[in-house]
Write a protein that holds these residues in place. Structure first.
Motif, PDB file in Angstrom:
ATOM      1  N   GLU A 123     -44.340 -91.114  41.139  1.00 48.32           N
ATOM      2  CA  GLU A 123     -45.146 -92.320  41.877  1.00 48.32           C
ATOM      3  C   GLU A 123     -45.959 -92.906  40.861  1.00 48.32           C
ATOM      4  OE1 GLU A 123     -45.307 -90.887  46.566  1.00 48.32           O
ATOM      5  OE2 GLU A 123     -46.643 -90.101  45.171  1.00 48.32           O
ATOM      6  N   ILE A 124     -46.824 -92.121  40.295  1.00 48.97           N
ATOM      7  CA  ILE A 124     -47.683 -92.804  39.133  1.00 48.97           C
ATOM      8  C   ILE A 124     -47.323 -93.289  38.160  1.00 48.97           C
ATOM      9  CG2 ILE A 124     -49.394 -92.002  37.503  1.00 48.97           C
ATOM     10  CD1 ILE A 124     -50.446 -89.642  38.994  1.00 48.97           C
ATOM     11  N   ALA A 125     -46.119 -92.910  37.418  1.00 52.18           N
ATOM     12  CA  ALA A 125     -45.347 -93.532  36.301  1.00 52.18           C
ATOM     13  C   ALA A 125     -44.923 -95.055  36.938  1.00 52.18           C
ATOM     14  CB  ALA A 125     -44.329 -92.806  36.053  1.00 52.18           C
ATOM     15  N   TRP A 126     -44.300 -94.846  38.152  1.00 52.55           N
ATOM     16  CA  TRP A 126     -43.909 -96.107  38.773  1.00 52.55           C
ATOM     17  C   TRP A 126     -44.935 -97.046  38.969  1.00 52.55           C
ATOM     18  CZ3 TRP A 126     -44.355 -98.474  43.517  1.00 52.55           C
ATOM     19  CH2 TRP A 126     -43.520 -99.664  43.720  1.00 52.55           C
ATOM     20  N   LYS A 127     -46.367 -96.652  39.666  1.00 53.16           N
ATOM     21  CA  LYS A 127     -47.138 -97.548  39.993  1.00 53.16           C
ATOM     22  C   LYS A 127     -48.045 -98.438  38.406  1.00 53.16           C
ATOM     23  CE  LYS A 127     -48.750 -95.060  44.111  1.00 53.16           C
ATOM     24  NZ  LYS A 127     -49.990 -94.459  44.538  1.00 53.16           N
ATOM     25  N   LEU A 128     -47.573 -97.555  37.460  1.00 55.03           N
ATOM     26  CA  LEU A 128     -48.363 -97.885  36.192  1.00 55.03           C
ATOM     27  C   LEU A 128     -47.641 -98.519  35.166  1.00 55.03           C
ATOM     28  CD1 LEU A 128     -51.477 -95.331  35.632  1.00 55.03           C
ATOM     29  CD2 LEU A 128     -51.457 -97.765  36.640  1.00 55.03           C
ATOM     30  N   GLY A 129     -46.165 -98.620  35.641  1.00 51.49           N
ATOM     31  CA  GLY A 129     -45.083 -99.465  34.656  1.00 51.49           C
ATOM     32  C   GLY A 129     -44.594 -98.465  33.705  1.00 51.49           C
ATOM     33  N   TYR A 130     -44.546 -97.300  33.739  1.00 48.96           N
ATOM     34  CA  TYR A 130     -44.065 -96.364  32.853  1.00 48.96           C
ATOM     35  C   TYR A 130     -42.579 -96.278  32.873  1.00 48.96           C
ATOM     36  CZ  TYR A 130     -48.540 -94.883  30.949  1.00 48.96           C
ATOM     37  OH  TYR A 130     -49.689 -94.769  30.527  1.00 48.96           O
ATOM     38  N   SER A 131     -41.703 -96.319  32.101  1.00 47.84           N
ATOM     39  CA  SER A 131     -40.201 -96.270  32.145  1.00 47.84           C
ATOM     40  C   SER A 131     -39.962 -95.018  32.609  1.00 47.84           C
ATOM     41  CB  SER A 131     -39.471 -96.543  30.861  1.00 47.84           C
ATOM     42  OG  SER A 131     -40.158 -95.686  29.948  1.00 47.84           O
ATOM     43  N   SER A 132     -40.671 -93.864  32.515  1.00 45.68           N
ATOM     44  CA  SER A 132     -40.306 -92.544  33.089  1.00 45.68           C
ATOM     45  C   SER A 132     -41.578 -91.702  33.231  1.00 45.68           C
ATOM     46  CB  SER A 132     -39.496 -91.930  32.020  1.00 45.68           C
ATOM     47  OG  SER A 132     -39.712 -91.704  30.833  1.00 45.68           O
ATOM     48  N   VAL A 133     -41.450 -90.477  33.658  1.00 45.92           N
ATOM     49  CA  VAL A 133     -42.411 -89.372  34.050  1.00 45.92           C
ATOM     50  C   VAL A 133     -42.876 -88.823  32.406  1.00 45.92           C
ATOM     51  CG1 VAL A 133     -42.993 -87.227  34.692  1.00 45.92           C
ATOM     52  CG2 VAL A 133     -41.963 -88.921  36.238  1.00 45.92           C
ATOM     53  N   ALA A 134     -41.644 -88.827  31.579  1.00 47.28           N
ATOM     54  CA  ALA A 134     -41.646 -88.267  30.277  1.00 47.28           C
ATOM     55  C   ALA A 134     -42.461 -89.303  29.282  1.00 47.28           C
ATOM     56  CB  ALA A 134     -40.246 -87.803  29.821  1.00 47.28           C
ATOM     57  N   HIS A 135     -42.200 -90.538  29.553  1.00 46.42           N
ATOM     58  CA  HIS A 135     -43.303 -91.302  28.731  1.00 46.42           C
ATOM     59  C   HIS A 135     -44.569 -91.497  29.134  1.00 46.42           C
ATOM     60  CE1 HIS A 135     -43.957 -95.878  27.797  1.00 46.42           C
ATOM     61  NE2 HIS A 135     -44.208 -95.128  27.044  1.00 46.42           N
ATOM     62  N   LEU A 136     -44.951 -91.195  30.539  1.00 47.81           N
ATOM     63  CA  LEU A 136     -46.161 -91.285  31.030  1.00 47.81           C
ATOM     64  C   LEU A 136     -46.727 -90.006  30.315  1.00 47.81           C
ATOM     65  CD1 LEU A 136     -48.083 -92.005  34.038  1.00 47.81           C
ATOM     66  CD2 LEU A 136     -47.698 -89.439  33.801  1.00 47.81           C
TER      67      LEU A 136
END
Length: 185
Positions: free
Chosen positions: A144-157
């Motif tokens: 959810e955090i990755a999605w809310k902050l515009g990251y392409s994936s959890v791995a990127h975040l």
């Protein structure tokens, strides 16, 4: 009459600045993130007193046009991150250009010269602090955090988080890590 106020980065800051303006009988028309607008012009003496009172609280009225542009950029980016609804391909360049109506390359160069980091680096630091906040308060999972902050994936975040903090998000959460206040980022 408009002024840019440095370090005014949250709703509590807005309340404090508004209270100072009202105590001084300066009749604020609008008090927003990083900005104040007064109904009437102020004298040099009133401006000095306002500056003195705000500095005692950790704020500063900026009169330098370049510095006020930098603070405007910071305020806009902080607000955008705090909203927590960044699209995956969010463009800082387009956002700043549309918000300030000046050429991004000039603003970016000025920001880097004065702040010692790029606009993009500042934006990433803001996002990482928001991730810390959500992790500390268990408000969202990493997806959810990755999605809310515009990251392409959890791995990127996770990779960006580790690069900045030295810890993975889960290690940060496990040790009960701390955050910085927004004006210290």
């Amino acid at each position: 009459m408009k002024f840019i106020v440095k370090n005014m980065v949250c709703n509590r800051c807005i309340m404090v600045v508004k209270q100072v303006l009202e105590e001084m009988n300066l009749q604020p028309l609008r008090v927003a993130m990083g900005e104040i607008e007064l109904k009437k012009p102020v004298t040099a003496k009133q401006l000095d007193l306002l500056n003195e009172k705000l500095k005692a609280l950790g704020f500063e009225v900026l009169d330098n046009t370049k510095q006020s542009q930098i603070e405007k950029i910071k305020s806009l980016l902080i607000q955008k991150v705090q909203q927590g609804d960044l699209e995956e391909h969010f463009s800082i360049t387009d956002f700043i250009t549309q918000s300030i109506h000046k050429e991004y390359s000039q603003l970016s160069r000025l920001f880097s010269e004065v702040e010692g980091l790029t606009v993009e680096q500042f934006f990433i630091l803001q996002k990482i602090e928001k991730v810390k906040e959500w992790l500390i308060y268990n408000e969202s999972n990493l997806s959810e955090i990755a999605w809310k902050l515009g990251y392409s994936s959890v791995a990127h975040l996770s990779a960006q988080f580790k690069k900045i903090t030295g810890l993975t998000p889960s290690a940060f959460k496990k040790i009960g890590g701390t955050r910085k206040s927004l004006d210290e980022v």
